[in-house]
Design a protein around this motif. Structure first.
Motif, PDB file in Angstrom:
ATOM      1  N   LEU A 176       0.805  -1.217   0.000  1.00 50.45           N
ATOM      2  CA  LEU A 176       0.000   0.000   0.000  1.00 50.45           C
ATOM      3  C   LEU A 176       0.841   1.272   0.000  1.00 50.45           C
ATOM      4  CD1 LEU A 176      -2.579  -1.202   2.668  1.00 50.45           C
ATOM      5  CD2 LEU A 176      -2.987  -0.985   0.196  1.00 50.45           C
ATOM      6  N   GLY A 177       2.162   1.130   0.201  1.00 56.78           N
ATOM      7  CA  GLY A 177       3.007   2.315   0.323  1.00 56.78           C
ATOM      8  C   GLY A 177       2.668   3.104   1.582  1.00 56.78           C
ATOM      9  N   TYR A 178       2.340   2.389   2.641  1.00 55.27           N
ATOM     10  CA  TYR A 178       1.880   2.975   3.908  1.00 55.27           C
ATOM     11  C   TYR A 178       3.109   3.375   4.732  1.00 55.27           C
ATOM     12  CZ  TYR A 178      -1.318   3.125   8.012  1.00 55.27           C
ATOM     13  OH  TYR A 178      -2.073   3.486   9.107  1.00 55.27           O
ATOM     14  N   HIS A 179       3.803   4.391   4.256  1.00 56.85           N
ATOM     15  CA  HIS A 179       5.093   4.782   4.829  1.00 56.85           C
ATOM     16  C   HIS A 179       5.005   5.276   6.264  1.00 56.85           C
ATOM     17  CE1 HIS A 179       6.924   4.083   0.987  1.00 56.85           C
ATOM     18  NE2 HIS A 179       6.009   4.854   0.406  1.00 56.85           N
ATOM     19  N   ARG A 180       3.857   5.744   6.675  1.00 59.40           N
ATOM     20  CA  ARG A 180       3.708   6.218   8.058  1.00 59.40           C
ATOM     21  C   ARG A 180       4.015   5.100   9.056  1.00 59.40           C
ATOM     22  NH1 ARG A 180      -0.901   6.878  11.866  1.00 59.40           N
ATOM     23  NH2 ARG A 180      -0.188   8.420  13.354  1.00 59.40           N
ATOM     24  N   ARG A 181       3.780   3.865   8.689  1.00 59.95           N
ATOM     25  CA  ARG A 181       3.974   2.734   9.599  1.00 59.95           C
ATOM     26  C   ARG A 181       5.309   2.008   9.422  1.00 59.95           C
ATOM     27  NH1 ARG A 181       0.694   4.424  13.210  1.00 59.95           N
ATOM     28  NH2 ARG A 181      -1.514   4.177  12.773  1.00 59.95           N
ATOM     29  N   LEU A 182       6.159   2.453   8.513  1.00 61.56           N
ATOM     30  CA  LEU A 182       7.416   1.738   8.282  1.00 61.56           C
ATOM     31  C   LEU A 182       8.299   1.669   9.525  1.00 61.56           C
ATOM     32  CD1 LEU A 182       8.489   2.804   4.681  1.00 61.56           C
ATOM     33  CD2 LEU A 182       7.780   0.540   5.481  1.00 61.56           C
ATOM     34  N   GLY A 183       8.447   2.772  10.235  1.00 64.80           N
ATOM     35  CA  GLY A 183       9.261   2.777  11.451  1.00 64.80           C
ATOM     36  C   GLY A 183       8.704   1.843  12.506  1.00 64.80           C
ATOM     37  N   GLU A 184       7.398   1.857  12.669  1.00 64.78           N
ATOM     38  CA  GLU A 184       6.765   0.978  13.643  1.00 64.78           C
ATOM     39  C   GLU A 184       6.903  -0.486  13.234  1.00 64.78           C
ATOM     40  OE1 GLU A 184       2.823   2.178  15.009  1.00 64.78           O
ATOM     41  OE2 GLU A 184       3.236   4.150  14.142  1.00 64.78           O
ATOM     42  N   LEU A 185       6.810  -0.745  11.934  1.00 62.30           N
ATOM     43  CA  LEU A 185       7.008  -2.102  11.435  1.00 62.30           C
ATOM     44  C   LEU A 185       8.419  -2.582  11.756  1.00 62.30           C
ATOM     45  CD1 LEU A 185       6.140  -4.597   9.796  1.00 62.30           C
ATOM     46  CD2 LEU A 185       6.885  -3.354   7.733  1.00 62.30           C
ATOM     47  N   GLN A 186       9.406  -1.736  11.507  1.00 60.01           N
ATOM     48  CA  GLN A 186      10.795  -2.107  11.815  1.00 60.01           C
ATOM     49  C   GLN A 186      10.983  -2.341  13.307  1.00 60.01           C
ATOM     50  OE1 GLN A 186      12.742   1.272  10.066  1.00 60.01           O
ATOM     51  NE2 GLN A 186      12.623   0.419   7.990  1.00 60.01           N
ATOM     52  N   ASP A 187      10.355  -1.502  14.136  1.00 61.87           N
ATOM     53  CA  ASP A 187      10.439  -1.691  15.594  1.00 61.87           C
ATOM     54  C   ASP A 187       9.855  -3.045  15.994  1.00 61.87           C
ATOM     55  OD1 ASP A 187      11.503   0.888  15.765  1.00 61.87           O
ATOM     56  OD2 ASP A 187       9.602   1.794  16.404  1.00 61.87           O
ATOM     57  N   ALA A 188       8.694  -3.371  15.412  1.00 60.50           N
ATOM     58  CA  ALA A 188       8.022  -4.643  15.730  1.00 60.50           C
ATOM     59  C   ALA A 188       8.853  -5.822  15.248  1.00 60.50           C
ATOM     60  CB  ALA A 188       6.634  -4.683  15.118  1.00 60.50           C
ATOM     61  N   GLN A 189       9.436  -5.698  14.067  1.00 63.40           N
ATOM     62  CA  GLN A 189      10.284  -6.788  13.550  1.00 63.40           C
ATOM     63  C   GLN A 189      11.491  -7.002  14.454  1.00 63.40           C
ATOM     64  OE1 GLN A 189      10.723  -5.099   9.613  1.00 63.40           O
ATOM     65  NE2 GLN A 189       9.316  -6.609   8.714  1.00 63.40           N
ATOM     66  N   ALA A 190      12.099  -5.915  14.910  1.00 57.62           N
ATOM     67  CA  ALA A 190      13.249  -6.034  15.808  1.00 57.62           C
ATOM     68  C   ALA A 190      12.842  -6.664  17.135  1.00 57.62           C
ATOM     69  CB  ALA A 190      13.869  -4.649  16.038  1.00 57.62           C
ATOM     70  N   GLN A 191      11.690  -6.261  17.658  1.00 60.14           N
ATOM     71  CA  GLN A 191      11.222  -6.798  18.939  1.00 60.14           C
ATOM     72  C   GLN A 191      10.911  -8.294  18.828  1.00 60.14           C
ATOM     73  OE1 GLN A 191       7.808  -4.808  20.543  1.00 60.14           O
ATOM     74  NE2 GLN A 191       7.745  -6.080  22.367  1.00 60.14           N
ATOM     75  N   LEU A 192      10.268  -8.706  17.744  1.00 58.26           N
ATOM     76  CA  LEU A 192       9.900 -10.103  17.606  1.00 58.26           C
ATOM     77  C   LEU A 192      11.060 -10.996  17.193  1.00 58.26           C
ATOM     78  CD1 LEU A 192       7.011  -8.988  17.911  1.00 58.26           C
ATOM     79  CD2 LEU A 192       6.320 -10.694  16.257  1.00 58.26           C
ATOM     80  N   SER A 193      12.136 -10.402  16.713  1.00 63.26           N
ATOM     81  CA  SER A 193      13.298 -11.224  16.327  1.00 63.26           C
ATOM     82  C   SER A 193      14.178 -11.583  17.522  1.00 63.26           C
ATOM     83  CB  SER A 193      14.130 -10.496  15.267  1.00 63.26           C
ATOM     84  OG  SER A 193      14.768  -9.370  15.838  1.00 63.26           O
ATOM     85  N   ARG A 194      13.932 -11.000  18.668  1.00 64.22           N
ATOM     86  CA  ARG A 194      14.720 -11.287  19.869  1.00 64.22           C
ATOM     87  C   ARG A 194      14.353 -12.624  20.452  1.00 64.22           C
ATOM     88  NH1 ARG A 194      13.314  -5.836  22.386  1.00 64.22           N
ATOM     89  NH2 ARG A 194      14.134  -4.541  20.775  1.00 64.22           N
TER      90      ARG A 194
END
Length: 194
Positions: A176-194
Motif C-alpha cells: 500500500l506504500g503505507y510509509h507512516r507505519r514503516l518505522g513501527e514495522l521495523q520496531d516490531a520486527q526487531a522486537q519479535l526477532s529477539r
C-alpha cells in the motif's frame, strides 16, 4: 483538529510502543501528549455544545491516546512528571468508542477499537483486546479499509507476538506504500526477532 493532533502524537505513539528503546526526548514527548490532551479537551467542549457527535468522539479518542502514550512513556522515564493517567486513558477511550458508535461512523471506529485493544492488553484483559481487534477487522474487511487491516495486523503482532500477523502487516504496508507505519514495522520486527 483531530488529524493535526494525530500528527502531533506520531512520535509519542511510536515511543509508547517501543518497550526496550531508549527514548530520545521523553520530556518533549510527554509535553506533546499533555498539549494534545488540553487541545482536544477544549475543542470537545465546543463539539458537545454544538451536538457534533463525531467531533466529540474524535476528541475523546485523541485524549485517550494522549493519556495512553504518556503513561507508557512515563513508565520508562519515571523521574519525569506526567499529569496523565491510565484511568484517564480508560475513561476517554470508553467514551470515544461509545460516541463513535452513537455517531454511526464506521470509518473512524477501528481507531478507537485498536487503541482500546492496546489498553485492554496492558490491563491483562487479552480476551477484550482480541474482541476489539476482531471487531475492527470485520469493519476493515467490510470497508474495505486496507490501511486499517495493516494497522490491525501490526497491533496483533505487537500485542501477542504473532509472527504471522507481522508478516501480513509487512506485506500490506509495503503493497500500500503505507510509509507512516514503516518505522513501527521495523520496531516490531526487531522486537519479535529477539
Amino acid at each position: 483538529g483531530h488529524r493535526y493532533c494525530e500528527l502531533l502524537l506520531c512520535e509519542a505513539e511510536r515511543a509508547a510502543w517501543c518497550e526496550s528503546a531508549t527514548l530520545a526526548e521523553p520530556s518533549e514527548l510527554l509535553s506533546a501528549c499533555a498539549e494534545v490532551f488540553e487541545r482536544a479537551t477544549r475543542t470537545r467542549k465546543v463539539a458537545v455544545r454544538n451536538r457534533w457527535t463525531l467531533d466529540t468522539a474524535l476528541d475523546y479518542l485523541t485524549c485517550g491516546r494522549a493519556a495512553l502514550y504518556a503513561t507508557r512513556i512515563h513508565a520508562r522515564a519515571p523521574t519525569l512528571a506526567s499529569t496523565l493517567t491510565v484511568e484517564q486513558a480508560r475513561e476517554q477511550l470508553e467514551a470515544a468508542v461509545d460516541k463513535l458508535r452513537e455517531a454511526g461512523d464506521q470509518d473512524e471506529l477501528p481507531k478507537g477499537l485498536l487503541t482500546r485493544a492496546w489498553l485492554h492488553h496492558l490491563g491483562d484483559r487479552d480476551d477484550l483486546a482480541q474482541r476489539d481487534l476482531d471487531e475492527a477487522w470485520t469493519l476493515a474487511i467490510r470497508g474495505p479499509m486496507p490501511l486499517y487491516q495493516a494497522d490491525i495486523q501490526l497491533h496483533r503482532a505487537r500485542l501477542f507476538h504473532d509472527r504471522d500477523a507481522l508478516a501480513q502487516a509487512a506485506t500490506l504496508i509495503h503493497q500500500l506504500g503505507y510509509h507512516r507505519r514503516l518505522g513501527e514495522l521495523q520496531d516490531a520486527q526487531a522486537q519479535l526477532s529477539r
